[in-house]
Enzyme design. Structure first.
Site, PDB file in Angstrom:
ATOM      1  N   LYS A  55       0.830  -1.214   0.000  1.00  0.00           N
ATOM      2  CA  LYS A  55       0.000   0.000   0.000  1.00  0.00           C
ATOM      3  C   LYS A  55       0.864   1.265   0.000  1.00  0.00           C
ATOM      4  CE  LYS A  55      -1.699   3.066   3.226  1.00  0.00           C
ATOM      5  NZ  LYS A  55      -1.037   3.629   4.387  1.00  0.00           N
ATOM      6  N   ASN A  56       1.913   1.273   0.824  1.00  0.00           N
ATOM      7  CA  ASN A  56       2.695   2.509   0.924  1.00  0.00           C
ATOM      8  C   ASN A  56       3.541   2.772  -0.322  1.00  0.00           C
ATOM      9  OD1 ASN A  56       1.597   3.171   3.355  1.00  0.00           O
ATOM     10  ND2 ASN A  56       3.321   2.458   4.594  1.00  0.00           N
ATOM     11  N   CYS A  96      -4.789   8.645   8.965  1.00  0.00           N
ATOM     12  CA  CYS A  96      -4.898   8.099  10.334  1.00  0.00           C
ATOM     13  C   CYS A  96      -4.379   9.084  11.355  1.00  0.00           C
ATOM     14  CB  CYS A  96      -4.069   6.830  10.465  1.00  0.00           C
ATOM     15  SG  CYS A  96      -4.386   5.664   9.190  1.00  0.00           S
ATOM     16  N   ARG A 131       1.078  15.076  12.923  1.00  0.00           N
ATOM     17  CA  ARG A 131       1.795  14.520  11.766  1.00  0.00           C
ATOM     18  C   ARG A 131       2.258  15.666  10.870  1.00  0.00           C
ATOM     19  NH1 ARG A 131      -0.994   8.982   9.644  1.00  0.00           N
ATOM     20  NH2 ARG A 131       0.986   8.914   8.549  1.00  0.00           N
ATOM     21  N   PRO A 132       3.329  16.350  11.285  1.00  0.00           N
ATOM     22  CA  PRO A 132       3.779  17.517  10.527  1.00  0.00           C
ATOM     23  C   PRO A 132       4.356  17.138   9.166  1.00  0.00           C
ATOM     24  CG  PRO A 132       5.377  16.968  12.233  1.00  0.00           C
ATOM     25  CD  PRO A 132       4.217  16.024  12.405  1.00  0.00           C
ATOM     26  N   ASP A 150       6.635  19.468   7.799  1.00  0.00           N
ATOM     27  CA  ASP A 150       7.618  20.553   7.672  1.00  0.00           C
ATOM     28  C   ASP A 150       8.844  20.145   6.862  1.00  0.00           C
ATOM     29  OD1 ASP A 150       7.865  18.911  10.118  1.00  0.00           O
ATOM     30  OD2 ASP A 150       9.754  19.980  10.338  1.00  0.00           O
ATOM     31  N   GLN A 151       9.249  18.865   6.938  1.00  0.00           N
ATOM     32  CA  GLN A 151      10.453  18.450   6.205  1.00  0.00           C
ATOM     33  C   GLN A 151      10.201  18.409   4.698  1.00  0.00           C
ATOM     34  OE1 GLN A 151      13.495  18.051   7.841  1.00  0.00           O
ATOM     35  NE2 GLN A 151      12.175  18.943   9.404  1.00  0.00           N
ATOM     36  N   ARG A 174      -3.865  10.350   3.581  1.00  0.00           N
ATOM     37  CA  ARG A 174      -2.731  11.157   4.012  1.00  0.00           C
ATOM     38  C   ARG A 174      -1.672  11.276   2.902  1.00  0.00           C
ATOM     39  NH1 ARG A 174      -0.514  13.789   7.846  1.00  0.00           N
ATOM     40  NH2 ARG A 174       1.734  13.817   7.800  1.00  0.00           N
ATOM     41  N   ASP A 221       4.234   0.352  11.987  1.00  0.00           N
ATOM     42  CA  ASP A 221       2.948  -0.142  11.483  1.00  0.00           C
ATOM     43  C   ASP A 221       2.656  -1.576  11.945  1.00  0.00           C
ATOM     44  OD1 ASP A 221       2.757   2.311  10.315  1.00  0.00           O
ATOM     45  OD2 ASP A 221       2.930   1.626   8.243  1.00  0.00           O
TER      46      ASP A 221
HETATM   47  C1  UD1 Z   1       4.777   6.578   6.399  1.00  0.00           C
HETATM   48  C2  UD1 Z   1       3.767   5.477   6.226  1.00  0.00           C
HETATM   49  C3  UD1 Z   1       3.135   5.100   7.574  1.00  0.00           C
HETATM   50  C4  UD1 Z   1       4.227   4.792   8.593  1.00  0.00           C
HETATM   51  C5  UD1 Z   1       5.292   5.880   8.635  1.00  0.00           C
HETATM   52  C6  UD1 Z   1       6.489   5.517   9.481  1.00  0.00           C
HETATM   53  C7  UD1 Z   1       3.001   5.971   3.979  1.00  0.00           C
HETATM   54  C8  UD1 Z   1       1.906   6.438   3.118  1.00  0.00           C
HETATM   55  N1  UD1 Z   1       2.739   5.947   5.294  1.00  0.00           N
HETATM   56  O1  UD1 Z   1       4.063   7.706   6.893  1.00  0.00           O
HETATM   57  O2  UD1 Z   1       2.307   3.966   7.373  1.00  0.00           O
HETATM   58  O3  UD1 Z   1       3.652   4.683   9.889  1.00  0.00           O
HETATM   59  O4  UD1 Z   1       5.782   6.158   7.315  1.00  0.00           O
HETATM   60  O5  UD1 Z   1       7.082   4.359   9.010  1.00  0.00           O
HETATM   61  O6  UD1 Z   1       4.062   5.579   3.519  1.00  0.00           O
HETATM   62  N2  UD1 Z   1       7.916  13.995  10.598  1.00  0.00           N
HETATM   63  C9  UD1 Z   1       8.219  15.304  10.866  1.00  0.00           C
HETATM   64  N3  UD1 Z   1       8.168  16.203   9.812  1.00  0.00           N
HETATM   65  C10 UD1 Z   1       7.870  15.822   8.551  1.00  0.00           C
HETATM   66  C11 UD1 Z   1       7.570  14.476   8.286  1.00  0.00           C
HETATM   67  C12 UD1 Z   1       7.596  13.582   9.340  1.00  0.00           C
HETATM   68  O7  UD1 Z   1       8.504  15.684  12.005  1.00  0.00           O
HETATM   69  O8  UD1 Z   1       7.860  16.677   7.654  1.00  0.00           O
HETATM   70  C13 UD1 Z   1       7.966  13.007  11.701  1.00  0.00           C
HETATM   71  C14 UD1 Z   1       6.588  12.393  11.974  1.00  0.00           C
HETATM   72  O9  UD1 Z   1       5.841  13.179  12.880  1.00  0.00           O
HETATM   73  C15 UD1 Z   1       6.971  11.040  12.543  1.00  0.00           C
HETATM   74  C16 UD1 Z   1       8.283  10.684  11.791  1.00  0.00           C
HETATM   75  O10 UD1 Z   1       8.763  11.917  11.275  1.00  0.00           O
HETATM   76  O11 UD1 Z   1       7.277  11.159  13.926  1.00  0.00           O
HETATM   77  C17 UD1 Z   1       8.109   9.703  10.658  1.00  0.00           C
HETATM   78  O12 UD1 Z   1       7.118  10.177   9.758  1.00  0.00           O
HETATM   79  P1  UD1 Z   1       7.108   9.769   8.211  1.00  0.00           P
HETATM   80  O13 UD1 Z   1       8.166   8.738   7.965  1.00  0.00           O
HETATM   81  O14 UD1 Z   1       7.122  10.998   7.399  1.00  0.00           O
HETATM   82  O15 UD1 Z   1       5.687   9.099   8.066  1.00  0.00           O
HETATM   83  P2  UD1 Z   1       4.726   9.151   6.815  1.00  0.00           P
HETATM   84  O16 UD1 Z   1       5.550   9.225   5.563  1.00  0.00           O
HETATM   85  O17 UD1 Z   1       3.638  10.130   7.009  1.00  0.00           O
END
Ligand code: UD1
Length: 370
Positions: free
Chosen positions: A18-19, A112, A117-118, A120-121, A88, A300
């Site tokens: 899925k991802n 979810c 769930r920022p 910013d990066q 998302r 997950d």
């Molecule tokens: C993806 C997966 C999700 C999984 C997660 C972690 C998809 C569609 N979803 O979510 O199922 O739980 O990876 O393996 O692939 N963060 C920041 N700033 C940002 C982005 C992220 O601070 O700009 C933090 C998040 O709050 C979190 C961590 O980084 O604590 C990891 O997030 P991220 O790997 O980005 O998760 P997703 O890509 O949203």
């Protein structure tokens, strides 16, 4: 309605990831042609992404698990809240539309709720590549005539930011280097998909990804990888029910952290070239897990693992190292008889003899699985 108390026995063929699917589908919009994505899981997130594509002007056609995407006549670079609220990963449309049109307007993502769930990066990376990014009325608006390659250091290891910046950088002028990149299998799969379109990405799967911008991307045909979380969920379910199963169509390497943990706890796990057999005939030992970016234990699989640990002998410690709030399911599990105490990111799990059937709220149950 689930009647419990039966060991899981048999074979199950695992679907596409899925991802990876939710990244590769928007990525297909970046070439002005007709691409085919094979081994797609036929699930809500994929259908939600399909709906967004249709609204942007793409044509799509399914043949079983294959999806043909005709992106020749896209007429919009705007994805409003109504389109994206269910998924998302709609944030990948920012990178994809920016590359296709030099502009993207996408509503802030839904999805979810694991706490804050920022993104910013993602935004920091788009700006470093030269995009003008604004957040106005809940929309992320990004504009750039042509992005320019640069070095981007991610402050946190983010799957979404790594993939989104790859999407944005494939046609940027010059070289982009993403440092502290995520190494998840779906990051590698998306890079492989993009390379099959003519992109020049090296290093996906390590923490430094190098992207040489190209002038053109071409339509492609690509089969996505199997879903490690779906496979892992069945493996854990086999152990929770003292069963014996074979998960087929998997890449065993992607499941190493889980396999090692189940063996440590006393299960028998036999790895073949593209399948894994799990045999569990007795109560397993307690253990500790800490979720981390790949190749660490995946967040997950944390809820599923906590269910299993609830049925082991002794005390287990679960530490959630990725999301700040991923224990919402615990209250419902406690109603089923689990003995779990949550303190911040740590859950202390005391094994119990068994869990009892219960009427569960669907949304809460969903959070056990997602
Ligand atoms: C993806 C997966 C999700 C999984 C997660 C972690 C998809 C569609 N979803 O979510 O199922 O739980 O990876 O393996 O692939 N963060 C920041 N700033 C940002 C982005 C992220 O601070 O700009 C933090 C998040 O709050 C979190 C961590 O980084 O604590 C990891 O997030 P991220 O790997 O980005 O998760 P997703 O890509 O949203």
């Amino acid at each position: 309605m689930i009647e419990g108390g039966y060991p899981l026995e048999g074979e199950v063929v695992i679907n596409g990831a899925k991802n990876a699917a939710v990244a590769v589908i928007p990525a297909a919009l970046m070439s002005e042609g007709e691409s085919v994505i094979e081994n797609l899981p036929l699930i809500e997130d994929v259908f939600a992404m399909d709906d967004i594509l249709l609204k942007l002007g793409a044509k799509i056609e399914y043949d079983n698990h294959s999806l043909k995407i005709d992106a020749r006549n896209l007429h919009s670079y705007i994805a409003p809240y109504e389109s994206v609220k269910k998924i998302r990963a709609s944030y990948y449309l920012i990178g994809a539309l920016l590359t296709r049109f030099g502009k993207a307007e996408v509503a802030m993502p839904g999805g979810c709720n694991f706490g804050s769930r920022p993104i910013d990066q993602h935004i920091k990376g788009f700006r470093a590549l030269g995009a003008d990014v604004r957040i106005e009325n809940g929309m992320i608006k990004a504009y750039a005539d042509r992005l320019v390659g640069t070095k981007i250091y991610l402050d946190v290891v983010s799957v979404g930011a790594t993939i989104n910046l790859m999407l944005a950088a494939v046609k940027a002028k010059g070289i982009t280097i993403i440092e502290n990149a995520a190494k998840e299998p779906h990051v590698v799969d998306t890079a492989n998909f993009l390379n099959s379109m003519g992109a020049k990405i090296k290093g996906a799967g390590t923490d430094v990804i190098r992207i040489e911008g190209v002038d053109r991307l071409y339509p492609t045909k690509y089969a996505i990888i199997p879903d490690q979380i779906e496979a892992g969920t069945y493996m854990i379910a086999a152990c929770a029910t003292k069963g014996h199963i074979v998960v087929k169509n998997v890449i065993p390497k992607h499941l190493e952290s889980l396999t090692a943990k189940l063996v440590e706890m006393g299960a028998e796990v036999i790895t073949y070239e593209d399948s894994i057999e799990v045999i569990c005939k007795q109560k397993l030992r307690s253990s500790s897990i800490k979720t981390m970016p790949y190749p660490g234990f995946p967040t997950d699989l944390q809820p599923q693992m906590t269910v299993l640990l609830s049925l082991c002998s002794g005390t287990s410690i679960v530490t959630e190292g990725v999301w700040e709030n991923r224990y919402q399911y615990v209250d419902e599990l406690k109603k089923m008889g689990a003995n779990i105490k949550v303190e911040g990111r740590v859950a202390v799990v005391e094994g119990v003899e068994s869990l009892q059937g219960l009427r569960l709220l669907l949304w809460t149950f969903g959070q056990v699985l997602l």
